[in-house]
Design a protein around this motif. Structure first.
Motif, PDB file in Angstrom:
ATOM      1  N   ASP A  95       0.801  -1.221   0.000  1.00 29.53           N
ATOM      2  CA  ASP A  95       0.000   0.000   0.000  1.00 29.53           C
ATOM      3  C   ASP A  95       0.835   1.272   0.000  1.00 29.53           C
ATOM      4  O   ASP A  95       0.305   2.367   0.174  1.00 29.53           O
ATOM      5  CB  ASP A  95      -1.022  -0.005   1.152  1.00 29.53           C
ATOM      6  N   THR A  96       2.140   1.120  -0.223  1.00 32.84           N
ATOM      7  CA  THR A  96       3.014   2.257  -0.539  1.00 32.84           C
ATOM      8  C   THR A  96       3.450   2.144  -1.996  1.00 32.84           C
ATOM      9  O   THR A  96       3.290   3.086  -2.768  1.00 32.84           O
ATOM     10  CB  THR A  96       4.249   2.279   0.377  1.00 32.84           C
ATOM     11  N   ALA A 132       1.201  13.167  -0.729  1.00 28.13           N
ATOM     12  CA  ALA A 132       0.020  12.513  -1.292  1.00 28.13           C
ATOM     13  C   ALA A 132       0.352  11.370  -2.247  1.00 28.13           C
ATOM     14  O   ALA A 132      -0.566  10.692  -2.711  1.00 28.13           O
ATOM     15  CB  ALA A 132      -0.849  13.544  -2.013  1.00 28.13           C
ATOM     16  N   SER A 133       1.623  11.143  -2.547  1.00 27.55           N
ATOM     17  CA  SER A 133       1.983  10.128  -3.536  1.00 27.55           C
ATOM     18  C   SER A 133       3.462   9.798  -3.415  1.00 27.55           C
ATOM     19  O   SER A 133       4.237  10.543  -2.790  1.00 27.55           O
ATOM     20  CB  SER A 133       1.697  10.652  -4.952  1.00 27.55           C
ATOM     21  N   ARG A 179      -2.310   8.574   0.306  1.00 26.26           N
ATOM     22  CA  ARG A 179      -2.931   8.729  -1.012  1.00 26.26           C
ATOM     23  C   ARG A 179      -4.391   9.141  -0.918  1.00 26.26           C
ATOM     24  O   ARG A 179      -4.892   9.858  -1.787  1.00 26.26           O
ATOM     25  CB  ARG A 179      -2.813   7.422  -1.802  1.00 26.26           C
ATOM     26  N   GLY A 180      -5.074   8.696   0.109  1.00 27.12           N
ATOM     27  CA  GLY A 180      -6.500   8.995   0.209  1.00 27.12           C
ATOM     28  C   GLY A 180      -6.820  10.251   0.992  1.00 27.12           C
ATOM     29  O   GLY A 180      -7.957  10.731   0.963  1.00 27.12           O
ATOM     30  N   TYR A 203      12.886   7.163   4.746  1.00 22.07           N
ATOM     31  CA  TYR A 203      11.987   6.005   4.674  1.00 22.07           C
ATOM     32  C   TYR A 203      10.625   6.488   4.212  1.00 22.07           C
ATOM     33  O   TYR A 203      10.092   7.473   4.732  1.00 22.07           O
ATOM     34  CB  TYR A 203      11.865   5.304   6.027  1.00 22.07           C
ATOM     35  N   VAL A 204      10.038   5.767   3.266  1.00 18.82           N
ATOM     36  CA  VAL A 204       8.740   6.132   2.695  1.00 18.82           C
ATOM     37  C   VAL A 204       7.762   4.994   2.951  1.00 18.82           C
ATOM     38  O   VAL A 204       7.987   3.861   2.518  1.00 18.82           O
ATOM     39  CB  VAL A 204       8.855   6.402   1.181  1.00 18.82           C
ATOM     40  N   GLY A 205       6.675   5.284   3.656  1.00 17.88           N
ATOM     41  CA  GLY A 205       5.673   4.272   3.955  1.00 17.88           C
ATOM     42  C   GLY A 205       4.304   4.879   4.101  1.00 17.88           C
ATOM     43  O   GLY A 205       4.144   6.105   4.015  1.00 17.88           O
ATOM     44  N   ASP A 206       3.301   4.030   4.345  1.00  9.59           N
ATOM     45  CA  ASP A 206       1.917   4.522   4.423  1.00  9.59           C
ATOM     46  C   ASP A 206       1.309   4.411   5.809  1.00  9.59           C
ATOM     47  O   ASP A 206       0.227   4.951   6.046  1.00  9.59           O
ATOM     48  CB  ASP A 206       1.033   3.751   3.435  1.00  9.59           C
TER      49      ASP A 206
END
Length: 242
Positions: A14-15, A225-226, A211-212, A187-190
Motif C-alpha cells: 500500500d506504498t 500525497a503520492s 494517497r487517500g 523512509y517512505v511508507g503509508d
C-alpha cells in the motif's frame, strides 16, 4: 537533493503495491457464493473489512500468535461476519485460502506513479531498498509481479531483524543493506505508526504517503500525497509536500 539523504527505503504494501485493491478484488471473486443476495453496499463493506483487517489479525501474525494462512482465514471469517454470514466449515476455509494464495499474485500491481518515481531516484544516484513487515521472499515475488523487483538492491523482511516495524532494528537493517547510516536514509511508507514513527525514531527522515487523505502525520514526519511527491521531497523539490 539533500546531501544528507543518499538512500531511500520503502515499505511495500500500500506504498508501492496497491495491496488493498488486490485483496478486495480477490476476496470478492472467491466469496461470491456467500455474498450472493446481499446488497452492493454490503458486498463492498465485506471486501473492505477483509482488505482492511478490521480486527488486526495480521498484527497477531507479526506477534507470532497466528500463522500466515491462519490470519488470512480469520480475516475472511471477520469479513463475512460483518454482513451476518455464518462461519464456513474448516475444510471450506482451507480450500478458500488455497485458492486465494494461488490467485492473488495475478492481482498485485504497482500504483501508477511508482515506477517513474523509483527511476528518478536511481537516476539521481540514490540507493533503494525495501523494508517490509512480511518475509522477504514473499515480498520479492510481489515486487516482481508488480514489475518493480529489478529496481531494488535489497528487500529486508521480518526474518532479518529481532522485531517487525516499528522496531528500529528493521530500519537499521535496511540502512546496512544500502551501506549507509540511518541518518543518511529516508523512509517512505503509508502507516503512521509502523512506518512514520518507526523510521523517525530509528533516526531516518520519515515520509508518510497518504494517497487517500485524512491520515494525520506524527510529529516529525513529512506527509505527502503520492510516491512522486515523496521523491520530490527527497530530491529537494517541495512544491507537493504538505
Amino acid at each position: 537533493m539533500s546531501t544528507s539523504i543518499r538512500g531511500v527505503l520503502f515499505d511495500v504494501d500500500d506504498t508501492l503495491v496497491d495491496l488493498r485493491a488486490a485483496m478486495a478484488s480477490m476476496f470478492s471473486e472467491l466469496s461470491a457464493q456467500w455474498l450472493r443476495g446481499h446488497s452492493a453496499e454490503a458486498r463492498q463493506r465485506a471486501a473492505v473489512a477483509f482488505a482492511g483487517d478490521i480486527h488486526g489479525r495480521y498484527e497477531r501474525y507479526l506477534a507470532g500468535e497466528l500463522g500466515f494462512g491462519e490470519q488470512r482465514a480469520m480475516r475472511f471469517v471477520d469479513a463475512l461476519a460483518e454482513i451476518g454470514v455464518a462461519v464456513p466449515e474448516p475444510a471450506v476455509l482451507e480450500e478458500w485460502n488455497s485458492l486465494y494464495e494461488a490467485g492473488i499474485s495475478g492481482r498485485w500491481a504497482a500504483f501508477d506513479d511508482v515506477g517513474v518515481s523509483l527511476d528518478r531516484l536511481r537516476a539521481a544516484g540514490v540507493r533503494i531498498a525495501a523494508v517490509t513487515n512480511n518475509v522477504a521472499d514473499y515480498q520479492r515475488r510481489k515486487l516482481s509481479a508488480a514489475g518493480l523487483a529489478e529496481r531494488f538492491s535489497a528487500v529486508i523482511g521480518i526474518e532479518e531483524a529481532a522485531a517487525p516495524k516499528p522496531a528500529p532494528e528493521m530500519f537499521h537493517a535496511g540502512a546496512r543493506a544500502v551501506g549507509l547510516d540511518p541518518s543518511g536514509c529516508a523512509y517512505v511508507g503509508d502507516n503512521p505508526i509502523a512506518d512514520g514513527e518507526g523510521a523517525r525514531d530509528a533516526g531516518m527522515v520519515s515520509v508518510l504517503v497518504d494517497r487517500g487523505g485524512g491520515v494525520e502525520a506524527p510529529c516529525g514526519v513529512t506527509k505527502v500525497a503520492s510516491c512522486e511527491a515523496a521523491v520530490d521531497f527527497v530530491l529537494g523539490r517541495c512544491s507537493r509536500v504538505e
